[in-house]
Design an enzyme around this catalytic site. Structure first.
Site, short mmCIF file in Angstrom:
data_model
loop_
_atom_site.label_atom_id
_atom_site.label_comp_id
_atom_site.label_asym_id
_atom_site.label_seq_id
_atom_site.Cartn_x
_atom_site.Cartn_y
_atom_site.Cartn_z
N ASP A 29 39.97 33.86 42.39
CA ASP A 29 39.68 35.12 41.80
C ASP A 29 38.66 36.07 42.47
O ASP A 29 37.50 35.59 42.78
CB ASP A 29 39.22 34.78 40.28
CG ASP A 29 39.19 36.19 39.41
OD1 ASP A 29 39.94 36.17 38.57
OD2 ASP A 29 38.63 37.18 40.01
N ILE A 30 39.00 36.99 42.78
CA ILE A 30 38.07 38.02 43.81
C ILE A 30 36.90 38.50 42.89
O ILE A 30 35.92 38.56 43.60
CB ILE A 30 38.83 39.18 43.90
CG1 ILE A 30 38.40 39.96 45.32
CG2 ILE A 30 38.91 40.39 43.19
CD1 ILE A 30 38.55 39.31 46.50
N GLU A 88 44.15 42.69 32.12
CA GLU A 88 44.03 43.22 33.43
C GLU A 88 45.10 43.48 34.41
O GLU A 88 45.60 44.40 34.72
CB GLU A 88 42.72 43.03 34.11
CG GLU A 88 42.20 43.84 35.30
CD GLU A 88 40.99 43.13 36.10
OE1 GLU A 88 40.47 42.53 35.63
OE2 GLU A 88 41.12 43.27 37.39
N HIS A 93 49.42 34.95 34.97
CA HIS A 93 48.67 33.81 35.52
C HIS A 93 47.50 33.17 34.66
O HIS A 93 47.17 33.43 33.63
CB HIS A 93 47.51 34.84 36.59
CG HIS A 93 46.64 35.91 35.77
ND1 HIS A 93 47.52 37.19 35.61
CD2 HIS A 93 45.36 36.02 35.39
CE1 HIS A 93 46.33 37.81 34.87
NE2 HIS A 93 45.26 37.17 34.66
P1 AMP Z 1 43.07 39.22 33.55
O1 AMP Z 1 44.32 39.89 33.66
O2 AMP Z 1 42.24 39.88 32.17
O3 AMP Z 1 43.38 37.75 33.33
O4 AMP Z 1 42.01 39.40 34.56
C1 AMP Z 1 42.84 39.61 35.83
C2 AMP Z 1 41.90 38.75 36.89
O5 AMP Z 1 42.24 38.92 38.20
C3 AMP Z 1 40.26 39.08 36.88
O6 AMP Z 1 39.48 37.95 36.88
C4 AMP Z 1 40.11 39.71 38.31
O7 AMP Z 1 38.97 39.51 38.90
C5 AMP Z 1 41.20 39.35 39.17
N1 AMP Z 1 41.73 39.94 40.18
C6 AMP Z 1 41.92 41.45 40.23
N2 AMP Z 1 42.81 41.58 41.30
C7 AMP Z 1 42.55 40.43 42.21
C8 AMP Z 1 42.98 40.26 43.58
N3 AMP Z 1 43.24 41.37 44.45
N4 AMP Z 1 42.57 39.09 44.12
C9 AMP Z 1 42.10 37.82 43.41
N5 AMP Z 1 41.89 38.42 42.10
C10 AMP Z 1 42.00 39.44 41.53
#
Ligand code: AMP
Length: 129
Positions: A29-30, A88, A93
């Site tokens: 996770d970024i 988000e 995932h």
């Molecule tokens: P959620 O959809 O609420 O489970 O959150 C999405 C997760 O994806 C968050 O923890 C972000 O930090 C992560 N995220 C979003 N874009 C990226 C990316 N390009 N690479 C890695 N993690 C990401």
């Protein structure tokens, strides 16, 4: 429009890759809650995790289990916690987060890590996969 995770699967945007098989990908996770915070996804884009057909859901969980074991072996922690949020990014995932206390699984708290630290954590987990 493809999700950001589909762009990662396609290699169009980079990630700190941890593990991969034919149908699944795991990457850091970024914006991690803790060092080693990993996302596990099906390569096929489905918005909501619980809309996955049973077979694909089980296959994803079995892949996540292997990734969790690798995180256990690579990161100092008591447990690897699993969480599903999905508010988000509209691409199913699973979050895997190494924790020592319940408070470590706090999605409001983020850990600042450099690119080099992320690279080295991903490599450590990948080595144990
Ligand atoms: P959620 O959809 O609420 O489970 O959150 C999405 C997760 O994806 C968050 O923890 C972000 O930090 C992560 N995220 C979003 N874009 C990226 C990316 N390009 N690479 C890695 N993690 C990401």
């Amino acid at each position: 429009m493809a999700s950001v995770f589909s762009l990662i699967v396609a290699g169009e945007i980079p990630c700190y890759k941890v593990a991969e098989d034919e149908n699944h990908l795991a990457f850091l996770d970024i914006n991690p809650v803790a060092p080693g915070h990993t996302l596990v996804i099906p390569k096929r884009e489905v918005n909501y995790l619980f809309d996955l057909p049973d077979e694909e859901y089980v296959a994803l969980e079995l892949f996540a289990k292997r990734v969790a074991r690798a995180i256990d072996a690579a990161m100092p922690c008591k447990r690897v916690a699993e969480a599903v949020i999905g508010l988000e990014v509209p691409h199913a995932h699973i979050h895997l987060v190494p924790i020592n206390t319940e408070g470590d699984l706090d999605f409001h708290k983020k850990t600042e890590l450099s690119g080099d630290e992320m690279k080295s954590i991903a490599a450590r987990i990948a080595e144990k996969f």
